[in-house]
Scaffold this active site. Sequence first.
Site, PDB file in Angstrom:
ATOM      1  N   ASP A  10      79.855 118.994  15.491  1.00 59.78           N
ATOM      2  CA  ASP A  10      80.954 119.361  14.503  1.00 59.78           C
ATOM      3  C   ASP A  10      81.609 120.707  14.827  1.00 59.78           C
ATOM      4  O   ASP A  10      81.030 121.385  15.553  1.00 59.78           O
ATOM      5  CB  ASP A  10      80.282 119.334  13.085  1.00 59.78           C
ATOM      6  CG  ASP A  10      81.454 119.992  12.254  1.00 59.78           C
ATOM      7  OD1 ASP A  10      82.675 119.274  12.088  1.00 59.78           O
ATOM      8  OD2 ASP A  10      80.957 120.767  11.337  1.00 59.78           O
ATOM      9  N   ASP A  12      84.127 122.805  12.505  1.00 52.77           N
ATOM     10  CA  ASP A  12      84.268 123.794  11.318  1.00 52.77           C
ATOM     11  C   ASP A  12      83.087 123.987  10.649  1.00 52.77           C
ATOM     12  O   ASP A  12      82.439 123.111  10.013  1.00 52.77           O
ATOM     13  CB  ASP A  12      85.462 123.519  10.411  1.00 52.77           C
ATOM     14  CG  ASP A  12      86.864 123.241  11.412  1.00 52.77           C
ATOM     15  OD1 ASP A  12      87.206 124.604  12.004  1.00 52.77           O
ATOM     16  OD2 ASP A  12      87.362 122.315  11.387  1.00 52.77           O
ATOM     17  N   ASP A 186      77.412 120.896   9.268  1.00 56.78           N
ATOM     18  CA  ASP A 186      77.157 122.146   8.586  1.00 56.78           C
ATOM     19  C   ASP A 186      77.468 121.525   7.060  1.00 56.78           C
ATOM     20  O   ASP A 186      77.340 122.432   6.017  1.00 56.78           O
ATOM     21  CB  ASP A 186      78.082 123.210   8.535  1.00 56.78           C
ATOM     22  CG  ASP A 186      79.719 122.722   8.381  1.00 56.78           C
ATOM     23  OD1 ASP A 186      79.987 121.830   9.163  1.00 56.78           O
ATOM     24  OD2 ASP A 186      80.229 123.475   7.329  1.00 56.78           O
TER      25      ASP A 186
END
Length: 260
Positions: A10, A12, A186
Amino acid sequence: MSELKALLFDVDGTLADTERDGHRVAFNRAFADAGLDWEWDVPTYGHLLQVTGGKERMRFYLDDLRPDWPRPGEAELTEMIKKLHAAKTEHYTRMLGEGAVALRPGVERLIMEARQLGLRLAIATTTTPANVDALLRNTLGEQSLGWFEVIAAGDIVPAKKPAGDIYAYTLEQMNLTADQCLAFEDSENGIRSSSAVNIPTLVTVNGYTEKHDFSGAVVVLEELGELGRSPMVLGGGAGDCLRNGVDIAALRCLHARALM
Ligand code: XBP
Ligand code: MG
């Protein structure tokens, strides 16, 4: 049992802490340029992050927090959001060019080791492709764009995270099965997306996501961090895989545990 062949990242919040001081600020600059009275402070942006994708997030803001705002007709609103989003992307990529955002601790080290050991790399994100390009270029350098076999980003799939589409697309492009990969996420939307297609997932939290539900994660860490010491483990079962920190041997160990 399948061997670990690829790492899927991922962007961001995972590669870099881009949201609070990057995307949020770029949105606000685009709103100010357009003469709008929209301003997203740090907590408000945390609330808005439950919706992925910048265009989708602006619409959610109006629906959820600005019923007072005099909304134009649907076609005009869509056009307006599209223009604001393009302006926001301009601001964001310019900020990255000025070095506004660095990679999170341990990210570069781990990518370098993965390359050395021949692991395949890809990106699976909801952000706009130009943003990924600018982040990689300004942190790992121009040549790093070629290190990722697939950069799956933005509107390339119709349904953004938490839908599993972006990960399904990445697996298909790489001709890999879920159990040959490890995803790095995240956020709750992120792990819901990778889990929808059964990819074992390692989570590193940040200020916006530390209270999210990460059930199903292989392990939840504060950060990847440096080698020579065990990272702060916040959830999941790492056994003694992480004694020396998060290196590729540790990832192979975690991946094997996840498939047990
Ligand atoms: C993060 C996002 C993105 C960015 C904004 O997703 O939700 O939408 O906040 O990007 P991920 P755009 O962590 O999966 O990368 O404005 O370009 O949509
Ligand atoms: Mg993320």
